[in-house]
Design an enzyme around this catalytic site. Structure first.
Site, short mmCIF file in Angstrom:
data_model
loop_
_atom_site.label_atom_id
_atom_site.label_comp_id
_atom_site.label_asym_id
_atom_site.label_seq_id
_atom_site.Cartn_x
_atom_site.Cartn_y
_atom_site.Cartn_z
N PHE A 134 0.93 -1.25 0.10
CA PHE A 134 -0.07 -0.01 0.06
C PHE A 134 0.78 1.28 0.08
N THR A 137 2.50 6.49 1.87
CA THR A 137 3.66 7.56 2.44
C THR A 137 4.76 7.95 1.33
N GLU A 138 5.37 8.71 1.32
CA GLU A 138 6.47 9.16 0.45
C GLU A 138 7.89 9.91 1.27
N PRO A 139 8.94 9.98 0.73
CA PRO A 139 9.91 10.56 1.52
C PRO A 139 9.71 11.96 2.16
N SER A 143 2.75 12.40 7.56
CA SER A 143 1.59 12.59 8.13
C SER A 143 0.70 13.31 7.38
N LEU A 244 -6.90 3.25 6.27
CA LEU A 244 -6.33 3.45 7.32
C LEU A 244 -7.12 3.17 8.52
N ARG A 248 -6.07 0.71 11.13
CA ARG A 248 -5.67 1.08 12.82
C ARG A 248 -6.64 0.47 13.43
N GLU A 368 0.70 4.17 10.64
CA GLU A 368 -0.77 4.36 10.65
C GLU A 368 -1.57 5.48 11.48
P1 TGC Z 1 -9.34 15.94 6.48
O1 TGC Z 1 -9.62 17.29 5.80
O2 TGC Z 1 -9.40 15.61 7.90
O3 TGC Z 1 -10.33 14.59 5.73
C1 TGC Z 1 -10.24 14.51 4.25
C2 TGC Z 1 -11.68 13.54 3.98
O4 TGC Z 1 -11.39 12.26 4.60
C3 TGC Z 1 -12.34 12.06 5.83
N1 TGC Z 1 -11.37 11.15 6.56
C4 TGC Z 1 -11.73 10.03 6.78
N2 TGC Z 1 -12.45 9.03 6.35
C5 TGC Z 1 -12.31 7.70 6.91
N3 TGC Z 1 -11.51 7.32 7.67
C6 TGC Z 1 -10.62 8.28 8.24
N4 TGC Z 1 -9.53 7.91 9.25
C7 TGC Z 1 -10.75 9.70 7.91
N5 TGC Z 1 -10.01 10.77 8.13
C8 TGC Z 1 -10.50 11.62 7.34
C9 TGC Z 1 -12.88 13.45 6.09
O5 TGC Z 1 -14.17 13.11 6.62
C10 TGC Z 1 -12.92 14.17 4.89
O6 TGC Z 1 -14.02 13.45 4.24
P2 TGC Z 1 -14.90 14.79 3.20
O7 TGC Z 1 -15.98 13.93 2.79
O8 TGC Z 1 -15.33 15.70 4.30
O9 TGC Z 1 -13.78 15.28 2.27
O10 TGC Z 1 -8.02 15.48 5.90
P3 TGC Z 1 -6.53 15.81 6.02
O11 TGC Z 1 -5.65 15.89 4.73
O12 TGC Z 1 -6.96 17.32 6.93
O13 TGC Z 1 -5.84 14.82 6.93
C11 TGC Z 1 -6.09 14.65 8.30
C12 TGC Z 1 -5.07 13.84 8.76
C13 TGC Z 1 -3.76 14.44 9.29
C14 TGC Z 1 -5.60 13.23 10.21
C15 TGC Z 1 -4.61 12.50 7.93
O14 TGC Z 1 -3.90 12.82 6.95
C16 TGC Z 1 -3.90 11.49 8.80
O15 TGC Z 1 -4.58 10.76 9.17
N6 TGC Z 1 -2.65 11.26 8.35
C17 TGC Z 1 -1.62 10.31 9.24
C18 TGC Z 1 -1.22 9.70 7.66
C19 TGC Z 1 -1.06 8.08 7.90
O16 TGC Z 1 -1.54 7.53 9.00
N7 TGC Z 1 -0.33 7.25 7.38
C20 TGC Z 1 -0.45 5.91 7.12
C21 TGC Z 1 0.15 5.42 5.91
S1 TGC Z 1 -0.04 3.63 5.63
C22 TGC Z 1 0.75 2.86 7.11
O17 TGC Z 1 1.44 3.57 7.89
C23 TGC Z 1 0.67 1.22 7.06
S2 TGC Z 1 1.56 0.65 8.15
C24 TGC Z 1 1.35 -0.72 7.87
C25 TGC Z 1 1.43 -1.98 8.66
O18 TGC Z 1 2.47 -2.61 8.40
O19 TGC Z 1 0.68 -2.38 9.47
P1 FAD Z 2 6.53 12.80 9.90
O1 FAD Z 2 5.14 13.23 9.16
O2 FAD Z 2 7.73 13.61 9.14
O3 FAD Z 2 6.51 13.24 11.41
C1 FAD Z 2 7.66 13.24 12.00
C2 FAD Z 2 7.07 13.73 13.68
O4 FAD Z 2 6.46 14.85 13.52
C3 FAD Z 2 6.24 12.71 14.16
O5 FAD Z 2 6.60 12.78 15.51
C4 FAD Z 2 4.91 13.49 14.09
O6 FAD Z 2 3.90 13.06 15.06
C5 FAD Z 2 5.23 14.98 14.09
N1 FAD Z 2 4.36 15.65 13.30
C6 FAD Z 2 3.90 15.52 12.17
N2 FAD Z 2 3.01 16.62 11.73
C7 FAD Z 2 2.62 17.05 13.09
C8 FAD Z 2 1.74 18.08 13.22
N3 FAD Z 2 0.88 18.63 12.31
N4 FAD Z 2 1.79 18.75 14.63
C9 FAD Z 2 2.61 17.98 15.54
N5 FAD Z 2 3.39 17.25 15.15
C10 FAD Z 2 3.66 16.75 13.86
N6 FAD Z 2 3.48 4.06 4.98
C11 FAD Z 2 2.47 3.51 3.83
O7 FAD Z 2 1.99 4.20 3.19
N7 FAD Z 2 2.31 2.00 3.76
C12 FAD Z 2 3.00 1.15 4.48
O8 FAD Z 2 2.81 0.12 4.28
C13 FAD Z 2 3.70 1.55 5.46
N8 FAD Z 2 4.59 0.82 6.23
C14 FAD Z 2 5.32 1.17 7.12
C15 FAD Z 2 6.24 0.35 7.77
C16 FAD Z 2 7.13 0.81 8.99
C17 FAD Z 2 7.93 0.06 9.69
C18 FAD Z 2 7.22 2.18 9.26
C19 FAD Z 2 8.30 2.65 10.30
C20 FAD Z 2 6.44 3.23 8.47
C21 FAD Z 2 5.48 2.73 7.66
N9 FAD Z 2 4.64 3.72 6.79
C22 FAD Z 2 3.85 3.13 5.70
C23 FAD Z 2 4.93 5.04 6.95
C24 FAD Z 2 4.21 5.76 7.99
O9 FAD Z 2 2.93 5.41 7.70
C25 FAD Z 2 4.72 7.00 8.38
O10 FAD Z 2 5.95 6.79 8.65
C26 FAD Z 2 3.94 7.86 9.27
O11 FAD Z 2 2.59 8.19 8.90
C27 FAD Z 2 4.50 9.22 9.82
O12 FAD Z 2 5.17 9.83 8.48
P2 FAD Z 2 6.62 10.36 8.61
O13 FAD Z 2 7.65 8.90 9.09
O14 FAD Z 2 6.85 11.02 7.21
O15 FAD Z 2 6.97 11.35 10.02
#
Ligand code: TGC
Ligand code: FAD
Length: 389
Positions: A134, A137-139, A143, A244, A248, A368
């Site tokens: 999936f 995330t990019e370099p 978040s 997500l 989560r 996540e």
């Molecule tokens: P925002 O303006 O808040 O929302 C945009 C639209 O999206 C809807 N929405 C959601 N819908 C479903 N589930 C959620 N969790 C949702 N969060 C928001 C929202 O209602 C809105 O809809 P609409 O119809 O009004 O347009 O969006 P934002 O750009 O301000 O973002 C907010 C923020 C910071 C919370 C979001 O960008 C975020 O969650 N950032 C964290 C990124 C993250 O978690 N990345 C994970 C990458 S994948 C990964 O880490 C896999 S690890 C895999 C593993 O090994 O287990």
């Molecule tokens: P950043 O967003 O740069 O954040 C760095 C620090 O700043 C953090 O402490 C954060 O909380 C803080 N910060 C950021 N924004 C704010 C704010 N507005 N206010 C206050 N503090 C802030 N991604 C995928 O897409 N697919 C995957 O399968 C996946 N697998 C992963 C597996 C592993 C082992 C790891 C470590 C990561 C994986 N990720 C994946 C990426 C992961 O989702 C991101 O690392 C995560 O979302 C955080 O992004 P970042 O590392 O760029 O940190």
């Protein structure tokens, strides 16, 4: 008086599970005990995942188990959570494999894909024959994925993708990638076979957490995919964010398993090991630590079970998941660190699980949605003011 044995469940929450959920719990627990735990330490040390177990995980029906149809098991949300808990009792990397495959790769196809896409990919993914990754995330965008750099440009009946994705679980072993990209029409999602010309994946080395899990990066250099590979119903950033939410949810249950493994390890160790002429478990300070650990685990179990109820009732909201993910990961890290220290020098050895879980949970805290991002989601719920940007 005999003390508590086995897996801690002070409030008898597992007694609420139905027959099918109990059967899934027991099956996954047996698999983890007999096939995964004997090999996890060597894989963690080598930085590899035991890929030979993937077909068995498929046969057990764990990939996309909470989805209906197309070869998926159609289990309850609670059953999915309990399976994640039992998998992560083994290792966060094992739960990650199942989270990424089911929640991040199968769910978007199931929820946003065409019937042809579902028929083509989901049965093979449920069986573990097609592995997904999936790419959100990019370099330079973690978040804040809405501001991603990866671009999709429509060219007649096809799309040209350019960009880079980093920190991607299973990049390097995946057969397909779910790629999120911005286009002139908005955020779009694509199914990209990883043998498409211009797609290049590399493993990330030197990772000191989640070592028994493959993490990588991939590049898209003028990758051309047909319109039929676009997820037709994914039309905004809300689509990847909804995936997500699914993953989560599994983490909120999963980390209870990691914490439980650490608690059991420390309890069993301290009951056996004497210092100053008595078992370490007999000292008051040790018992207060056990009390804190069990309370943290019980609070996490309660949040996870309630999350399951809300999901099954169709009442779950992202903020519920944020609270449970944030709370339960932090609680698990605290338990893992305490357990690590309670094992003394043995606590830094891979012979015992706490240090492995402790290191893994640092990734789980970050991926996540970091602890801070989930805190801000709760802050927005409380105040009505988004403080992300
Ligand atoms: P925002 O303006 O808040 O929302 C945009 C639209 O999206 C809807 N929405 C959601 N819908 C479903 N589930 C959620 N969790 C949702 N969060 C928001 C929202 O209602 C809105 O809809 P609409 O119809 O009004 O347009 O969006 P934002 O750009 O301000 O973002 C907010 C923020 C910071 C919370 C979001 O960008 C975020 O969650 N950032 C964290 C990124 C993250 O978690 N990345 C994970 C990458 S994948 C990964 O880490 C896999 S690890 C895999 C593993 O090994 O287990
Ligand atoms: P950043 O967003 O740069 O954040 C760095 C620090 O700043 C953090 O402490 C954060 O909380 C803080 N910060 C950021 N924004 C704010 C704010 N507005 N206010 C206050 N503090 C802030 N991604 C995928 O897409 N697919 C995957 O399968 C996946 N697998 C992963 C597996 C592993 C082992 C790891 C470590 C990561 C994986 N990720 C994946 C990426 C992961 O989702 C991101 O690392 C995560 O979302 C955080 O992004 P970042 O590392 O760029 O940190």
């Amino acid at each position: 008086m005999a003390g508590m044995e086995g897996t801690p469940d002070l409030f008898a929450l597992d007694a609420r599970l139905g027959d099918e959920e109990t059967m899934i719990r027991d099956t996954v627990r047996r698999f983890v005990d007999s096939e995964f735990l004997p090999v996890v330490a060597e894989h963690f040390e080598a930085g590899t995942f035991p890929e030979e177990l993937i077909p068995t995980i498929g046969e057990m029906g764990l990939f996309g188990m909470h989805l209906e149809g197309y070869g998926c098991a159609g289990a309850s949300a609670t059953a999915y959570g309990i399976a994640c808990r039992e998998l992560e009792r083994g290792d966060s990397g094992l739960r990650s494999l199942v989270s990424v495959q089911g929640s991040l790769c199968m769910f978007p196809i199931w929820r946003y894909g065409s019937t042809e896409q579902k028929e083509r990919y989901l049965p093979g993914m449920a069986a573990g024959e097609i592995i997904g990754c999936f790419g959100l995330t990019e370099p330079d965008h973690g978040s804040d994925p809405a501001n991603m750099s990866t671009r999709a440009v429509r060219r007649g009946d096809e799309w040209v993708l350019n960009g880079a994705k980093r920190w991607i679980t299973n990049a390097g072993i995946a057969d397909i990638a779910i790629v999120w990209a911005r286009s002139e029409e908005g955020m779009r999602g694509f199914i990209v076979p990883t043998d498409t010309p211009g797609f290049e994946a590399h493993r990330i080395h030197g990772k000191l957490s989640l070592r028994a899990s493959v993490t990588g990066e991939f590049y898209l250099d003028d990758v051309v995919v047909p319109e039929e590979n676009r997820l037709p119903d994914a039309l905004s950033i809300g689509a990847p964010l909804s995936c997500l939410s699914e993953a989560r949810y599994g983490i909120a249950f999963g980390v209870v398993g990691a914490a439980t493994a650490c608690f059991e390890s420390a309890r069993d160790y301290m009951l056996e090991r004497p210092q100053f002429g008595r078992p370490l478990a007999s000292f008051q300070i040790s018992q207060i630590k056990f009390a804190d650990m069990l309370t943290a685990i019980t609070n996490s179990q309660l949040q996870a079970f309630r999350l399951g109820e809300l999901k099954e009732a169709g009442e779950i909201r992202p903020v519920h998941i944020s609270m449970a993910k944030r709370h339960n990961v932090r609680a698990a890290i605290d338990v893992a660190r305490m357990a690590r220290a309670m094992l003394g020098a043995n606590g830094v050895s891979l012979e015992y699980p706490p240090i492995r879980h402790m290191a893994n949970l640092e990734s789980v805290l970050t991926y996540e949605g970091t602890e801070e991002i989930h805190g801000l989601i709760l802050g927005q719920e409380i105040t009505g003011i988004p403080a992300f940007r």
